[in-house]
Structures are given as C-alpha cells and as structure tokens.
Motif scaffolding. Structure first.
Motif, short mmCIF file in Angstrom:
data_model
loop_
_atom_site.label_atom_id
_atom_site.label_comp_id
_atom_site.label_asym_id
_atom_site.label_seq_id
_atom_site.Cartn_x
_atom_site.Cartn_y
_atom_site.Cartn_z
N CYS A 270 9.21 6.62 7.49
CA CYS A 270 9.36 8.05 7.79
C CYS A 270 8.05 8.71 8.22
O CYS A 270 8.00 9.94 8.41
N SER A 271 7.00 7.94 8.39
CA SER A 271 5.68 8.51 8.68
C SER A 271 5.57 9.00 10.12
O SER A 271 6.30 8.56 11.02
N LYS A 272 4.61 9.89 10.35
CA LYS A 272 4.34 10.38 11.71
C LYS A 272 3.85 9.24 12.60
O LYS A 272 4.16 9.20 13.78
N LYS A 273 3.08 8.33 12.02
CA LYS A 273 2.58 7.18 12.78
C LYS A 273 3.74 6.36 13.33
O LYS A 273 3.75 5.98 14.51
N THR A 274 4.73 6.07 12.47
CA THR A 274 5.87 5.27 12.90
C THR A 274 6.65 5.97 14.00
O THR A 274 6.99 5.38 15.03
N LYS A 275 6.93 7.25 13.82
CA LYS A 275 7.70 8.00 14.81
C LYS A 275 6.94 8.09 16.14
O LYS A 275 7.54 8.03 17.21
N SER A 276 5.62 8.21 16.05
CA SER A 276 4.81 8.25 17.26
C SER A 276 4.87 6.92 18.02
O SER A 276 4.98 6.89 19.25
N LEU A 277 4.83 5.81 17.28
CA LEU A 277 4.90 4.49 17.90
C LEU A 277 6.27 4.22 18.50
O LEU A 277 6.39 3.58 19.55
N ASN B 267 0.81 -1.22 0.00
CA ASN B 267 0.00 0.00 0.00
C ASN B 267 0.84 1.27 0.00
O ASN B 267 0.39 2.32 -0.47
N GLN B 268 2.04 1.19 0.57
CA GLN B 268 2.96 2.33 0.65
C GLN B 268 4.38 1.86 0.40
O GLN B 268 4.68 0.67 0.52
N THR B 269 5.27 2.77 0.07
CA THR B 269 6.68 2.40 -0.05
C THR B 269 7.26 2.23 1.34
O THR B 269 6.73 2.78 2.32
N ILE B 270 8.36 1.53 1.43
CA ILE B 270 9.00 1.36 2.73
C ILE B 270 9.46 2.71 3.29
O ILE B 270 9.43 2.94 4.49
N ASP B 271 9.87 3.62 2.40
CA ASP B 271 10.28 4.96 2.84
C ASP B 271 9.11 5.71 3.48
O ASP B 271 9.26 6.34 4.52
N GLU B 272 7.95 5.64 2.83
CA GLU B 272 6.77 6.33 3.36
C GLU B 272 6.38 5.76 4.73
O GLU B 272 6.02 6.52 5.64
N ILE B 273 6.47 4.45 4.87
CA ILE B 273 6.10 3.82 6.14
C ILE B 273 7.10 4.18 7.23
O ILE B 273 6.72 4.59 8.33
#
Length: 330
Positions: free
Chosen positions: A277-284, A269-275
């Motif tokens: 570097c996302s705000k969701k990932t950083k928040s987790l 659904n998304q590139t590995i870069d998008e996943i």
C-alpha cells in the motif's frame, strides 16, 4: 491458471475495490526456499551455496494479513519440500485452503505423503519432455521419479503437468508430453523460458519454432501464439498484473515483478500491507505500466486475459486512453 469465470468474478471484485481506493492482492506466490535438488538449465538456483529459507514465523505473519485473507497462494522454490519447515507451512495453509504447490516431483514418496496428509488442493509438476530431454533440460536423471509423482497423485489432488518451452527442447517434446497427459487424464499447462533474476540464468530468449501448429485452450494458446511476435517487438501489452499478483523471494524481498530486480520492500522490515500500500509501490506500478519487458506466464497470461475481457466491454480507443498504447498484431 484461473478459469475465465473466476477471472470475470475477480475482475468485478477488483473494480469494486479500485473504486473504493482499496489495494487488493488476489494472487501471492511464496518462493519459500532457494534450495533445489535439480540442476536445470533454465534456472541456476541449484548452484547457490548458502540457502535462504523464508521463516515459518514470517509466513504465519503474511497469512494473517487482511490483504492476503482471500489471496490464492502458491508455494514454490527451489523445491518446496526442501524447506526445513515444509510440513509446518503446509499445516498452516491446509487450515485456510486456496493454495497450490509447485514441485519438480523428484521426491515422490515425500510429495505423495504431504498431499495426503495436508489435503493439498492442487499440485503442479514440471516435465519438459521424455527421459533424454528431461536429463538435458533438468540436469538429473529423474524422469521416472517425476512420472511416478504425477501418476500417483491422481485421485488425491488436482495434478497438472507444467511444460516449459525453452532453447533445450522442441515441439516434438511438447507433443510427447501432451500425449502423456491425455492418456493419463492429467491437466497440461505451459510456460515459456524467461529471464528471472532469482533464478540466476543468463541464457538469451530465442524464437520458438513450430508453435504456430500447436493448438491449446485459451488463454494458454494466445500466450504461446504471441510469444515470437512479442520477441520481435510486434506485441505490446500494458503490465496490469503487477497490481494484482505478487511474489515473495526466499530472503523476504518483494519485487515489482518476477522479471525485474526492482524491490518494493522486504517483509523482514515492513509488513506486506505496508509494502503493498506504500506510495513507492503505487509509483512503480504507474512507472512500469507500459514496461512490456517480459513474457513470464505468471504475468503475461493474466494481462492477455484482462485485455481480451476489456475489449469485449469497451472500444479499443477507450482502453488505450485508460491503459496506454497496446498491440496484439492481429
């Protein structure tokens, strides 16, 4: 496991990227298939009826990412060789280097052929004891085939045995495998059974008896020595590795870590870069920094080494200010 010198160099690189606000991904483990020809007690993946295989097109896209350009890649399953496009994957990786293959070693001819054909830099093979223990832990009578794989690969690649401490083996089994590795000049690495959602096992983790009498090289020694204390809540470590080590499941999902079924996203659904570097990932990352919820070798050895390195550079009070409370119970 990376040598300590590489940990230090990697740490310097990570610091530079962090100062620039750039995400990094030094290690990426690709679980390319959930097909497996073993019947392990430590993993229920072999019971899956309909298998997922990470498509070769997706793997090619992952490897083309700038984020993954300098990553150390691990190939795993299930059993990697059962991926329908395993040779195409190896051809891709052989052109870039910096990868290793994890295998159960039950298909020695195919494994040896692949190593020689694609110049695989490193192969890690699971072995948890002698013939009877192997049958009990792995559920198949494959000890002789695994031994053949290990001995035949010497001279063609860096070959390592991975011994997993579990409720189904003991320290005598470990000492037997340690002696085997010593006699045959084979590297020995360790793991401790842990709950991994992908593997689908519900067995409870138990204290290990006799491990205080086992001496290993650092950092594996600390990882083993601290396990029982972690199990009894005496050891608390920040989860640092989730920022620097990622895994991708056979269905394309990227979990926060190996031990929690919390998904950052899916590469379909998304590139590995998008996943990554996302705000969701950083928040987790921030939310689970003090999780301390597993003792997976993939994560905890990394965390132990980084903390030990920091303790040589900074006072503990400063480290706790930066990372939160932690305790080795030493």
């Amino acid at each position: 496991m990376l040598p300590i010198s590489e940990f230090f160099n990697q740490g310097v690189s990570l610091a530079k990227h962090a100062l620039l606000g750039k995400p990094v991904l030094p290690t990426l483990m690709l679980y390319v298939t959930d097909a497996c020809n073993s019947h392990c007690k430590i993993c229920g993946m072999w019971q899956i009826k309909k298998h997922n295989h990470l498509p070769i097109e997706s793997i090619r896209k992952i490897l083309s990412s700038p984020l993954v350009h300098k990553s150390n890649i691990g190939l795993e399953g299930g059993e990697f060789i059962l991926h329908p496009n395993c040779e195409d994957i190896l051809e891709l990786l052989s052109k870039r280097g910096r990868f290793k293959l994890l295998s159960n070693g039950l298909m020695p001819e195919r494994l040896i052929k692949s190593v020689r054909q694609f110049n695989i830099p490193e192969v890690l093979i699971s072995l948890d004891g002698g013939p009877q223990t192997y049958l009990r832990v792995r559920g198949v009578d494959g000890y002789s085939k695994v031994k053949e794989s290990i001995l035949s690969l010497r001279g063609y690649t860096k070959v390592s045995v991975v011994y997993t401490f579990s409720p189904w083996n003991n320290t005598n089994d470990f000492l037997e495998i340690k002696e085997f590795c010593g006699q045959n000049n084979v590297n020995l690495k360790i793991n401790i059974f842990s709950i991994i959602p992908l593997f689908g096992t519900q067995e409870t983790q138990k204290a290990l008896l006799g491990i205080e009498n086992i001496n290993l090289d650092f950092p594996e020694n600390d990882y083993l020595r601290l396990y029982n204390d972690w199990l009894s809540n005496k050891v608390k470590l920040p989860c640092l590795s989730i920022r620097f080590r990622a895994v991708i499941w056979p269905d394309g999902s990227i979990p926060l870590c190996q031990s929690k079924n919390i998904l950052l996203g899916n590469i379909h659904n998304q590139t590995i870069d998008e996943i990554w570097c996302s705000k969701k990932t950083k928040s987790l990352w921030k939310q689970y920094r003090s999780c301390n919820g597993c003792w997976s070798a993939f994560h905890r050895i990394y965390d132990i080494v980084l903390i030990k390195m920091l303790e040589k550079l900074l006072p503990k009070l400063v480290i706790k200010k930066l990372l939160g409370e932690y305790a080795f119970d030493e």
